[in-house]
Write a protein that holds these residues in place. Structure first.
Motif, mmCIF file in Angstrom:
data_model
loop_
_atom_site.group_PDB
_atom_site.id
_atom_site.type_symbol
_atom_site.label_atom_id
_atom_site.label_comp_id
_atom_site.label_asym_id
_atom_site.label_seq_id
_atom_site.Cartn_x
_atom_site.Cartn_y
_atom_site.Cartn_z
ATOM 1 N N GLU A 196 0.844 -1.197 0.000
ATOM 2 C CA GLU A 196 0.000 0.000 0.000
ATOM 3 C C GLU A 196 0.880 1.247 0.000
ATOM 4 O OE1 GLU A 196 -3.391 -0.350 2.625
ATOM 5 O OE2 GLU A 196 -3.914 -1.841 1.100
ATOM 6 N N ASP A 215 0.679 4.885 0.415
ATOM 7 C CA ASP A 215 -0.129 6.043 0.816
ATOM 8 C C ASP A 215 0.729 7.042 1.591
ATOM 9 O OD1 ASP A 215 0.189 4.939 3.328
ATOM 10 O OD2 ASP A 215 -1.941 4.580 3.688
ATOM 11 N N HIS A 216 0.100 8.062 2.129
ATOM 12 C CA HIS A 216 0.817 9.115 2.858
ATOM 13 C C HIS A 216 1.625 8.556 4.027
ATOM 14 C CE1 HIS A 216 0.254 11.794 6.521
ATOM 15 N NE2 HIS A 216 1.223 12.379 5.861
ATOM 16 N N HIS A 217 1.049 7.536 4.697
ATOM 17 C CA HIS A 217 1.730 6.950 5.850
ATOM 18 C C HIS A 217 3.060 6.303 5.458
ATOM 19 C CE1 HIS A 217 2.256 5.154 9.743
ATOM 20 N NE2 HIS A 217 2.291 3.940 9.225
ATOM 21 N N ARG A 273 10.755 7.611 0.699
ATOM 22 C CA ARG A 273 11.521 8.753 0.185
ATOM 23 C C ARG A 273 12.914 8.791 0.820
ATOM 24 N NH1 ARG A 273 9.518 14.069 2.671
ATOM 25 N NH2 ARG A 273 10.615 13.129 4.410
ATOM 26 N N SER A 285 -2.713 9.760 -4.179
ATOM 27 C CA SER A 285 -1.908 10.852 -4.719
ATOM 28 C C SER A 285 -0.564 11.019 -4.008
ATOM 29 C CB SER A 285 -2.690 12.170 -4.656
ATOM 30 O OG SER A 285 -2.765 12.628 -3.322
ATOM 31 N N SER A 286 -0.414 10.382 -2.848
ATOM 32 C CA SER A 286 0.877 10.452 -2.158
ATOM 33 C C SER A 286 1.996 9.897 -3.032
ATOM 34 C CB SER A 286 0.823 9.647 -0.856
ATOM 35 O OG SER A 286 -0.284 10.020 -0.089
ATOM 36 N N LEU A 305 2.181 10.165 -6.250
ATOM 37 C CA LEU A 305 2.544 11.183 -7.243
ATOM 38 C C LEU A 305 3.569 12.142 -6.644
ATOM 39 C CD1 LEU A 305 -1.021 11.987 -8.666
ATOM 40 C CD2 LEU A 305 0.701 10.442 -9.625
ATOM 41 N N GLY A 306 3.344 12.526 -5.386
ATOM 42 C CA GLY A 306 4.285 13.405 -4.693
ATOM 43 C C GLY A 306 5.652 12.761 -4.554
ATOM 44 N N LEU A 347 7.288 12.680 -8.108
ATOM 45 C CA LEU A 347 7.721 14.020 -8.532
ATOM 46 C C LEU A 347 8.911 14.512 -7.712
ATOM 47 C CD1 LEU A 347 4.235 15.650 -9.180
ATOM 48 C CD2 LEU A 347 6.037 15.252 -10.886
ATOM 49 N N GLY A 348 8.911 14.171 -6.438
ATOM 50 C CA GLY A 348 10.025 14.554 -5.561
ATOM 51 C C GLY A 348 11.333 13.910 -5.995
ATOM 52 N N ARG A 349 11.259 12.592 -6.360
ATOM 53 C CA ARG A 349 12.477 11.896 -6.804
ATOM 54 C C ARG A 349 12.910 12.409 -8.177
ATOM 55 N NH1 ARG A 349 10.889 11.525 -2.986
ATOM 56 N NH2 ARG A 349 12.418 13.167 -2.781
ATOM 57 N N ARG A 382 12.649 15.375 -9.156
ATOM 58 C CA ARG A 382 13.353 16.627 -8.865
ATOM 59 C C ARG A 382 14.801 16.342 -8.429
ATOM 60 N NH1 ARG A 382 9.800 18.873 -5.130
ATOM 61 N NH2 ARG A 382 8.405 19.097 -6.896
#
Lengths: 155, 114
Positions: free
Chosen positions: B19, B21-23, B29, B56-57, B59-60, B63-65, B67
């Motif tokens: 899973e 998710d945000h958690h 990361r 959507s976590s 996607l963040g 996109l962060g990687r 960058r």
């Protein structure tokens, strides 16, 4: 007026209420509980995944935006009526000043967290109806409705 | 969340399952960033083959990687993207900025060819 049966019909076929602290480990629990509840309508896997994702977005928003990772409570009410599930996700956090701005794809109020800004866009795309009500300094209520079962003829 | 970090030909390969998710994304990361830092490699492949849930976590995280890798003048390819994640890519327009390969091998090939 004592000891009398209430006469008004409850307007839902079934319901579920959840309340839990705004902690990220509860995100999974919340979406799985809502999906399990909605599964009684015999939806497709795709419908269930969409519902789960929308709930996950709303609960995550409550935790990271509503409470900004500070302690708080998230409450969820789900109801089923005629093949439609309604899910209301509520927090008592900071609220949203400008809902139109928050709805913009790729907008995020917390870019430092690597958020994509797609949460509300995903919710809007994955459920049939989405209404966000928010009072700054008081909290936010996200209401979503999604048809999970086909309309039965002649019913 | 299950995560595997490997290196192939000067490329960091991350395989994600379970899973997402945000958690989960913060730990993931930090581990990817640490591996890029440790190896000094500029190529990154992210595989999503065994993903059970995604929001959507992810996607963040991606996109962060992107960058990080771009700042190091490196490149990044995604692969083994399931239907749920593909739909999020489409909604966010991420598909237009990042190449998506079918398999890890194809992703590595894509990085080799430049």
């Amino acid at each position: 007026m004592m000891n009398r049966e209430l006469q008004t019909q409850v307007a839902v076929d079934n319901y579920l209420r959840l309340q839990f602290p705004a902690q990220s480990e509860n995100e999974s629990l919340a979406r799985v509980a809502v999906a399990s509840f909605a599964a009684q309508l015999d939806p497709t896997m795709e419908q269930l995944t969409e519902l789960k994702t929308a709930v996950s977005e709303a609960v995550t928003n409550a935790i990271i935006h509503g409470y900004a990772d500070a302690p708080g409570e998230v409450r969820i009410e789900c109801a089923i009526q005629d093949g439609v599930v309604e899910v209301v996700i509520e927090d008592d956090g900071v609220g949203i000043e400008d809902i139109e701005q928050a709805r913009q794809p790729l907008y995020t109020s917390r870019p430092e967290l690597e958020r994509s800004g797609m949460g509300i866009t995903i919710m809007e795309n994955f459920v049939d109806e989405l209404v966000i009500e928010s009072i700054p300094e008081h909290g936010t209520k996200v209401r979503m409705r999604k048809r999970m079962a086909p309309v039965l003829d002649g019913q | 969340m299950a995560m595997q970090l490997q290196v192939h030909d000067h490329v960091v390969v991350v395989k994600l399952g379970g899973e997402l998710d945000h958690h989960e994304v913060e730990t993931i990361r930090d581990q990817i960033e640490a591996e890029l830092e440790r190896t000094g490699y500029r190529g990154l492949v992210m595989s999503f083959r065994d993903l059970d849930f995604v929001d959507s976590s992810a996607l963040g995280l991606i996109l962060g990687r992107y960058r990080t890798v771009t700042e190091r003048h490196g490149r990044m390819v995604l692969c083994e993207v399931n239907e749920s994640l593909a739909r999020l890519f489409e909604l966010s327009g991420l598909k237009r900025i990042l190449p998506v390969a079918a398999t890890v091998d194809e992703a590595l090939q894509c990085l080799r060819e430049g």
